[in-house]
Design a protein around this motif. Structure first.
Motif, PDB file in Angstrom:
ATOM      1  N   ARG A 161       0.843  -1.201   0.000  1.00 56.42           N
ATOM      2  CA  ARG A 161       0.000   0.000   0.000  1.00 56.42           C
ATOM      3  C   ARG A 161       0.877   1.250   0.000  1.00 56.42           C
ATOM      4  O   ARG A 161       1.616   1.490   0.961  1.00 56.42           O
ATOM      5  N   TYR A 162       0.791   2.040  -1.072  1.00 51.94           N
ATOM      6  CA  TYR A 162       1.523   3.308  -1.123  1.00 51.94           C
ATOM      7  C   TYR A 162       0.623   4.412  -0.583  1.00 51.94           C
ATOM      8  O   TYR A 162      -0.475   4.644  -1.097  1.00 51.94           O
ATOM      9  N   LEU A 163       1.079   5.109   0.454  1.00 53.00           N
ATOM     10  CA  LEU A 163       0.241   6.087   1.148  1.00 53.00           C
ATOM     11  C   LEU A 163       0.534   7.526   0.765  1.00 53.00           C
ATOM     12  O   LEU A 163      -0.043   8.441   1.358  1.00 53.00           O
ATOM     13  N   GLY A 164       1.417   7.723  -0.216  1.00 49.52           N
ATOM     14  CA  GLY A 164       1.657   9.079  -0.681  1.00 49.52           C
ATOM     15  C   GLY A 164       3.045   9.594  -0.350  1.00 49.52           C
ATOM     16  O   GLY A 164       3.891   8.892   0.195  1.00 49.52           O
ATOM     17  N   GLU A 165       3.286  10.866  -0.709  1.00 50.77           N
ATOM     18  CA  GLU A 165       4.622  11.445  -0.623  1.00 50.77           C
ATOM     19  C   GLU A 165       5.082  11.758   0.791  1.00 50.77           C
ATOM     20  O   GLU A 165       6.290  11.848   1.045  1.00 50.77           O
ATOM     21  N   ASP A 166       4.170  11.975   1.700  1.00 48.94           N
ATOM     22  CA  ASP A 166       4.575  12.258   3.080  1.00 48.94           C
ATOM     23  C   ASP A 166       5.250  11.020   3.658  1.00 48.94           C
ATOM     24  O   ASP A 166       4.594   9.998   3.877  1.00 48.94           O
ATOM     25  N   PRO A 167       6.556  11.065   3.924  1.00 44.73           N
ATOM     26  CA  PRO A 167       7.246   9.851   4.377  1.00 44.73           C
ATOM     27  C   PRO A 167       6.749   9.322   5.706  1.00 44.73           C
ATOM     28  O   PRO A 167       6.894   8.133   6.007  1.00 44.73           O
ATOM     29  N   ALA A 168       6.133  10.185   6.514  1.00 47.22           N
ATOM     30  CA  ALA A 168       5.668   9.761   7.834  1.00 47.22           C
ATOM     31  C   ALA A 168       4.308   9.079   7.805  1.00 47.22           C
ATOM     32  O   ALA A 168       3.861   8.557   8.826  1.00 47.22           O
ATOM     33  N   ALA A 169       3.647   9.055   6.660  1.00 44.74           N
ATOM     34  CA  ALA A 169       2.273   8.539   6.607  1.00 44.74           C
ATOM     35  C   ALA A 169       2.192   7.085   7.057  1.00 44.74           C
ATOM     36  O   ALA A 169       1.283   6.706   7.804  1.00 44.74           O
ATOM     37  N   SER A 170       3.124   6.255   6.617  1.00 48.31           N
ATOM     38  CA  SER A 170       3.071   4.844   7.017  1.00 48.31           C
ATOM     39  C   SER A 170       3.314   4.689   8.505  1.00 48.31           C
ATOM     40  O   SER A 170       2.709   3.830   9.155  1.00 48.31           O
ATOM     41  N   ALA A 171       4.188   5.529   9.074  1.00 45.24           N
ATOM     42  CA  ALA A 171       4.452   5.457  10.511  1.00 45.24           C
ATOM     43  C   ALA A 171       3.222   5.848  11.321  1.00 45.24           C
ATOM     44  O   ALA A 171       2.962   5.284  12.388  1.00 45.24           O
ATOM     45  N   VAL A 172       2.456   6.814  10.822  1.00 42.41           N
ATOM     46  CA  VAL A 172       1.233   7.223  11.524  1.00 42.41           C
ATOM     47  C   VAL A 172       0.246   6.055  11.579  1.00 42.41           C
ATOM     48  O   VAL A 172      -0.295   5.724  12.648  1.00 42.41           O
ATOM     49  N   VAL A 173       0.007   5.417  10.438  1.00 40.41           N
ATOM     50  CA  VAL A 173      -0.952   4.307  10.400  1.00 40.41           C
ATOM     51  C   VAL A 173      -0.433   3.129  11.216  1.00 40.41           C
ATOM     52  O   VAL A 173      -1.188   2.479  11.959  1.00 40.41           O
ATOM     53  N   ASN A 174       0.864   2.846  11.107  1.00 38.44           N
ATOM     54  CA  ASN A 174       1.448   1.741  11.863  1.00 38.44           C
ATOM     55  C   ASN A 174       1.338   1.979  13.361  1.00 38.44           C
ATOM     56  O   ASN A 174       0.972   1.077  14.130  1.00 38.44           O
ATOM     57  N   THR A 175       1.636   3.192  13.798  1.00 36.99           N
ATOM     58  CA  THR A 175       1.544   3.516  15.223  1.00 36.99           C
ATOM     59  C   THR A 175       0.114   3.350  15.724  1.00 36.99           C
ATOM     60  O   THR A 175      -0.127   2.794  16.804  1.00 36.99           O
TER      61      THR A 175
END
Length: 294
Positions: A161-175
């Motif tokens: 799943r690619y969540l977009g250009e914001d590199p922190a987006a995956s960390a937000v969802v993972n957290t």
């Protein structure tokens, strides 16, 4: 850049890093590995990887570097020495450890300043599921790097799943997802304590809870719809009934002399949502959790 068989470096060979390396080797990539404890490289070498003598050599070996170490501070210790930082330009770094959104943003900025493309990701499965069709990987960051590294990422799982250009987006969802996992585990262990001290069979509790939670995905979807609409009128799980049930749970837990703190905090949120007349569904508690000091 990401043709079949392209070289990839893997930094960090803990349980997850080793699973990533194995999946890349199985995907016919030429893999270079490095780990602080060099003995962990032996299995990968037997499978066909090349062990680099140092982190510097490992990073220099390939244009794509996958990092999976414990904590972003550990990654900093590897990448930020001047002799390593000098090699970063032109590389694509894919970091798959666990970090806070702030740590991810800082890492992305550091790599970008040195001419590297950066992707950050989160693997939403256990190591033994890496490389299987069911393995889900959240990825965010440089869109060009995401396209160029498609076969590398596809080696890790069937649900990328690619969540977009914001590199922190995956960390937000993972957290957020981990918050749910740990809270749910805490709740189950509290329930297990209630059963155990009362002589009820724990195996049966596991079966009952497992069967019940299998019905929850549609409920989560309904929650998302209600939160998006800011309307909590569904009567599937009534807030009033939830509060009454929690009161009974807490009373039983106290009688059994087990810790009921988790349930007491939930009850306070339920009552606050009811007092503020936010809706009839317990999803209205979202508004209390979202703005706890309002």
């Amino acid at each position: 850049m990401d043709a079949l068989g392209a070289g990839v470096t893997v930094i960090g060979l803990g349980a997850m890093g080793s699973a990533l390396a194995r999946s890349l080797i199985g995907g016919r990539h030429e893999v270079t590995v490095w780990n602080r404890t060099s003995a962990k490289c032996d299995e990968m070498v037997e499978l066909g990887a090349v062990a680099a003598p140092s982190a510097t050599d490992a990073i220099d070996a390939n244009d794509v570097v996958v990092v999976c170490v414990r904590g972003y501070s550990a990654a900093d210790e590897i990448f930020r020495p001047s002799e390593v930082a000098a090699l970063i330009a032109g590389k694509t770094v894919i970091q798959l450890g666990t970090g806070t959104p702030t740590e991810v943003s800082e890492a992305a900025a550091w790599f970008a300043e040195r001419g590297a493309r950066y992707l950050d990701g989160a693997i939403m499965n256990f190591p033994e599921q890496v490389g299987t069709p069911d393995c889900q990987v959240l990825v965010s960051g440089d869109p060009v790097a995401f396209e160029q590294c498609s076969s590398v990422l596809d080696s890790f799982g069937g649900d990328i799943r690619y969540l977009g250009e914001d590199p922190a987006a995956s960390a937000v969802v993972n957290t957020a997802a981990l918050a749910f996992v740990y809270a749910a585990s805490h709740a189950f262990l509290g329930a297990a304590a209630m059963c155990d001290v009362s002589g009820a069979p724990l195996k049966l509790l596991g079966e009952v809870v497992g069967k019940f939670t299998a019905q929850m995905p549609p409920l989560f979807e309904e929650y998302v719809e209600m939160i998006t609409a800011r309307s909590y009128d569904s009567r599937n799980l009534r807030l009033a009934s939830g509060a009454e049930n929690l009161e009974a749970i807490i009373e039983f837990g106290r009688q059994a002399e087990v810790d009921t703190g988790l349930f007491e905090r939930a009850l306070r949120s339920f009552r606050a949502a009811a007092d503020q007349d936010l809706g009839v569904n317990l999803a209205a508690t979202y508004e209390v959790l979202r703005r706890p000091h309002s």
